[in-house]
Design a protein around this motif. Structure first.
Motif, PDB file in Angstrom:
ATOM      1  N   THR A 169      -0.038   8.408   2.841  1.00 30.58           N
ATOM      2  CA  THR A 169       0.061   9.857   2.943  1.00 30.58           C
ATOM      3  C   THR A 169       0.469  10.167   4.375  1.00 30.58           C
ATOM      4  O   THR A 169       0.175   9.405   5.303  1.00 30.58           O
ATOM      5  CB  THR A 169      -1.256  10.573   2.602  1.00 30.58           C
ATOM      6  OG1 THR A 169      -2.280  10.117   3.486  1.00 30.58           O
ATOM      7  CG2 THR A 169      -1.665  10.313   1.160  1.00 30.58           C
ATOM      8  N   THR A 218      -3.282   5.013   4.725  1.00 31.64           N
ATOM      9  CA  THR A 218      -3.023   4.174   3.553  1.00 31.64           C
ATOM     10  C   THR A 218      -3.969   4.562   2.425  1.00 31.64           C
ATOM     11  O   THR A 218      -4.969   5.248   2.635  1.00 31.64           O
ATOM     12  CB  THR A 218      -3.220   2.677   3.856  1.00 31.64           C
ATOM     13  OG1 THR A 218      -4.626   2.437   4.067  1.00 31.64           O
ATOM     14  CG2 THR A 218      -2.422   2.235   5.061  1.00 31.64           C
ATOM     15  N   ASN A 219      -3.650   4.089   1.224  1.00 29.63           N
ATOM     16  CA  ASN A 219      -4.531   4.350   0.091  1.00 29.63           C
ATOM     17  C   ASN A 219      -5.882   3.667   0.261  1.00 29.63           C
ATOM     18  O   ASN A 219      -6.839   4.007  -0.426  1.00 29.63           O
ATOM     19  CB  ASN A 219      -3.866   3.955  -1.234  1.00 29.63           C
ATOM     20  CG  ASN A 219      -3.461   2.504  -1.272  1.00 29.63           C
ATOM     21  OD1 ASN A 219      -2.815   2.005  -0.341  1.00 29.63           O
ATOM     22  ND2 ASN A 219      -3.801   1.820  -2.341  1.00 29.63           N
ATOM     23  N   ASN A 220      -6.011   2.709   1.197  1.00 30.77           N
ATOM     24  CA  ASN A 220      -7.298   2.061   1.494  1.00 30.77           C
ATOM     25  C   ASN A 220      -8.066   2.781   2.593  1.00 30.77           C
ATOM     26  O   ASN A 220      -9.136   2.331   2.994  1.00 30.77           O
ATOM     27  CB  ASN A 220      -7.087   0.611   1.906  1.00 30.77           C
ATOM     28  CG  ASN A 220      -6.636  -0.252   0.752  1.00 30.77           C
ATOM     29  OD1 ASN A 220      -6.916   0.057  -0.406  1.00 30.77           O
ATOM     30  ND2 ASN A 220      -5.917  -1.312   1.039  1.00 30.77           N
ATOM     31  N   GLN A 258       0.827  -1.203   0.000  1.00 29.60           N
ATOM     32  CA  GLN A 258       0.000   0.000   0.000  1.00 29.60           C
ATOM     33  C   GLN A 258       0.867   1.260   0.000  1.00 29.60           C
ATOM     34  O   GLN A 258       2.009   1.245   0.428  1.00 29.60           O
ATOM     35  CB  GLN A 258      -0.910   0.020   1.225  1.00 29.60           C
ATOM     36  CG  GLN A 258      -1.947  -1.077   1.219  1.00 29.60           C
ATOM     37  CD  GLN A 258      -2.931  -0.901   2.341  1.00 29.60           C
ATOM     38  OE1 GLN A 258      -3.566   0.135   2.441  1.00 29.60           O
ATOM     39  NE2 GLN A 258      -3.043  -1.913   3.181  1.00 29.60           N
ATOM     40  N   THR A 259       0.282   2.329  -0.500  1.00 32.85           N
ATOM     41  CA  THR A 259       0.962   3.624  -0.450  1.00 32.85           C
ATOM     42  C   THR A 259       0.402   4.433   0.725  1.00 32.85           C
ATOM     43  O   THR A 259      -0.690   4.151   1.223  1.00 32.85           O
ATOM     44  CB  THR A 259       0.775   4.401  -1.764  1.00 32.85           C
ATOM     45  OG1 THR A 259      -0.629   4.568  -2.001  1.00 32.85           O
ATOM     46  CG2 THR A 259       1.416   3.666  -2.923  1.00 32.85           C
TER      47      THR A 259
END
Length: 82
Positions: A19, A60-62, A16-17
């Protein structure tokens, strides 16, 4: 003045990416020394001796989110915090 480098050590195994939302807890920010950053591993310049609660929120991007707060004492010289 004390330049402090902050390092993110967030790890996940599924690729995952993230922020990042840092708050340096500086009671004396300025336009040239903002109190926040969205960089993964930012630096901040503190003025004088002080104790600050530094906060990092990683998302996370999720949409999963975690927050960590660490107290940091500025002692008037450059030093890293992890």
């Amino acid at each position: 003045d004390s330049t402090v480098r902050f390092f993110d050590s967030t790890r996940v195994t599924d690729g995952q990416t993230f922020t990042y939302a840092w708050n340096f807890g500086d009671p004396n920010p300025s336009p040239t020394r903002p109190n926040t950053s969205t960089a993964q591993n930012p630096s901040h310049i503190y003025i004088g001796f002080q104790v600050n609660d530094v906060q990092l929120i990683v998302t996370t991007n999720n949409g999963c989110r975690d927050t960590v707060v660490r107290q940091y004492q500025v002692q008037g010289f450059s030093s890293p915090i992890t």
